[in-house]
Scaffold this active site. Sequence first.
Site, PDB file in Angstrom:
ATOM      1  N   GLY A  31      39.502  30.911   0.463  1.00  0.00           N
ATOM      2  CA  GLY A  31      40.899  30.886   0.897  1.00  0.00           C
ATOM      3  C   GLY A  31      41.340  32.184   1.534  1.00  0.00           C
ATOM      4  N   HIS A  34      41.572  33.588   7.527  1.00  0.00           N
ATOM      5  CA  HIS A  34      41.871  34.402   8.707  1.00  0.00           C
ATOM      6  C   HIS A  34      41.142  33.798   9.913  1.00  0.00           C
ATOM      7  CE1 HIS A  34      37.893  36.024   8.001  1.00  0.00           C
ATOM      8  NE2 HIS A  34      38.254  36.554   6.849  1.00  0.00           N
ATOM      9  N   HIS A  37      37.579  32.529   9.468  1.00  0.00           N
ATOM     10  CA  HIS A  37      37.425  31.211   8.826  1.00  0.00           C
ATOM     11  C   HIS A  37      37.754  30.091   9.816  1.00  0.00           C
ATOM     12  CE1 HIS A  37      38.503  33.678   5.120  1.00  0.00           C
ATOM     13  NE2 HIS A  37      37.342  33.158   4.787  1.00  0.00           N
ATOM     14  N   GLY A 149      30.078  32.877   7.784  1.00  0.00           N
ATOM     15  CA  GLY A 149      30.242  34.019   8.684  1.00  0.00           C
ATOM     16  C   GLY A 149      29.105  35.023   8.504  1.00  0.00           C
ATOM     17  N   GLU A 150      28.694  35.625   9.619  1.00  0.00           N
ATOM     18  CA  GLU A 150      27.635  36.653   9.549  1.00  0.00           C
ATOM     19  C   GLU A 150      28.150  37.964   8.979  1.00  0.00           C
ATOM     20  OE1 GLU A 150      25.855  37.071  13.394  1.00  0.00           O
ATOM     21  OE2 GLU A 150      24.630  35.267  13.145  1.00  0.00           O
ATOM     22  N   ASP A 152      29.167  38.424   6.080  1.00  0.00           N
ATOM     23  CA  ASP A 152      28.460  38.490   4.793  1.00  0.00           C
ATOM     24  C   ASP A 152      26.992  38.167   5.067  1.00  0.00           C
ATOM     25  OD1 ASP A 152      30.769  38.897   2.898  1.00  0.00           O
ATOM     26  OD2 ASP A 152      31.424  37.086   3.918  1.00  0.00           O
ATOM     27  N   VAL A 178      34.124  38.043  13.279  1.00  0.00           N
ATOM     28  CA  VAL A 178      35.338  38.175  14.100  1.00  0.00           C
ATOM     29  C   VAL A 178      35.991  39.503  13.713  1.00  0.00           C
ATOM     30  CG1 VAL A 178      37.569  37.136  14.682  1.00  0.00           C
ATOM     31  CG2 VAL A 178      35.587  35.667  14.223  1.00  0.00           C
ATOM     32  N   LEU A 186      37.120  41.188  10.194  1.00  0.00           N
ATOM     33  CA  LEU A 186      38.150  40.477   9.427  1.00  0.00           C
ATOM     34  C   LEU A 186      37.613  40.156   8.034  1.00  0.00           C
ATOM     35  CD1 LEU A 186      39.849  37.919  11.852  1.00  0.00           C
ATOM     36  CD2 LEU A 186      40.321  40.329  11.493  1.00  0.00           C
ATOM     37  N   SER A 187      38.459  40.405   7.040  1.00  0.00           N
ATOM     38  CA  SER A 187      38.078  40.137   5.653  1.00  0.00           C
ATOM     39  C   SER A 187      39.357  39.967   4.850  1.00  0.00           C
ATOM     40  CB  SER A 187      37.288  41.328   5.098  1.00  0.00           C
ATOM     41  OG  SER A 187      37.279  41.287   3.682  1.00  0.00           O
TER      42      SER A 187
HETATM   43  O1  PAF Z   1      32.022  33.989   1.488  1.00  0.00           O
HETATM   44  C1  PAF Z   1      32.775  33.475   0.628  1.00  0.00           C
HETATM   45  O2  PAF Z   1      33.972  33.298   0.848  1.00  0.00           O
HETATM   46  C2  PAF Z   1      32.201  33.061  -0.717  1.00  0.00           C
HETATM   47  O3  PAF Z   1      31.229  33.942  -1.146  1.00  0.00           O
HETATM   48  C3  PAF Z   1      31.673  31.612  -0.721  1.00  0.00           C
HETATM   49  C4  PAF Z   1      30.514  31.424   0.241  1.00  0.00           C
HETATM   50  C5  PAF Z   1      32.800  30.657  -0.339  1.00  0.00           C
HETATM   51  C6  PAF Z   1      31.178  31.243  -2.118  1.00  0.00           C
HETATM   52  O4  PAF Z   1      32.187  31.364  -3.075  1.00  0.00           O
END
Ligand code: PAF
Length: 281
Positions: A31, A34, A37, A149-150, A152, A178, A186-187
Site C-alpha cells: 500500500g 506511488h 506501484h 519493482g526493480e 527492491d 521510478v 520512489l519509496s
Molecule cells: O515490496 C513490497 O512492497 C513487499 O515486500 C511485498 C513484495 C509486497 C511483500 O510484502
Amino acid sequence: MHHITQIAELRSKIAKWRFAGERIALVPTMGNLHRGHLALVQAAQQQAQRVVVSIFVNPLQFGANEDLDAYPRTFEQDQQQLAALGCDVLFAPPVFEVYPHGQTAQTRVEVPELSDILCGASRPGHFVGVATVVCKLFNMVQPNVALFGEKDFQQLLVIRRMVADLNLPIDIIGLPTVREADGLALSSRNGYLSTEDRGRASGLYQTLCSVSRALQAGTPAAELEQLAIPALRLAGFQPDYVAVRSAATLAPVMPSDTELVILAAAYLGHTRLIDNLRVRR
Ligand code: PAF
C-alpha cells in the site's frame, strides 16, 4: 473494482476468470501507492486481462525494532487510485486471514544464501518474511504473471529464485525504478524524511551514478565499494553497505561478468533508504 478481504471470496472470483480462459496478473504491494506501484499496475494490464493488486503490510518481514507500526497506511487514497486505473480486484486481507495460526506457527519459505547477504545481513529474517507472504499470495491468486519493482532488486531476485526452486508456473516481471526529478527512487519510506533529509536524499542515487561512471572507466569494483562509503557520509548518510555484484546472482563480480548491479543501503536519520543501478561493461 472489487474490494476483497477474504481468501475464499478471492478464489471464487478468480476461478470464474480462469474458467473463461482469462490471464491473471498480480501486483503485490504494502500500500501507500506511488507512481512506481501505478506503473506496475499499468504494465500488468498489458500482460493480462485481469489484474489483482494486493495491499498487505506484512508483519512477518519486519524486524522487532523496525517500522511496522509506523509504516504508512493510506488505504482510501490507494483504493481510489486503483479504481481510477481500472484494476479488477483490490485484495486487502487482515493479518488474521493471512496468518490464522499466528506468525510464530506459520510455515516459512526460505531462499537460502540470497536472503542472507546485503539487506538480508542487515535485516535478518526479512527475506524469509517476504518469500513466505509472496508464496502465500501466489497460492491464493495463482496468477499467470506477477510484477515487482526493480528498486527492491534483491527482493526481485529472491522471488525469482523461489519461483524457480518451487517450480511455480508464474512469470516474474521486474520493472525499472521510478524516480523523483532529482533521482531519488520512489519509496513509501521517503515520507519519513524531514525536509532537510529530503534535500540530501538524492545523494544516494548520485553516489550510485559516480560508482557506475568509475566502474565503466575501469576502476575495480572493490575499490569503488570502499570509496563510496566516505562519499555517502559526506553527503549526510550513515551508510549500511555499497556493493557491486553480478546482476544475475548478486555474487561478487568476476572479470568475465558484463551485467553488474551497484546496490546501496544507507540511513538518513532513522530512515533506511535503498537503491541500485544496473551497469553493463
Ligand atoms: O515490496 C513490497 O512492497 C513487499 O515486500 C511485498 C513484495 C509486497 C511483500 O510484502
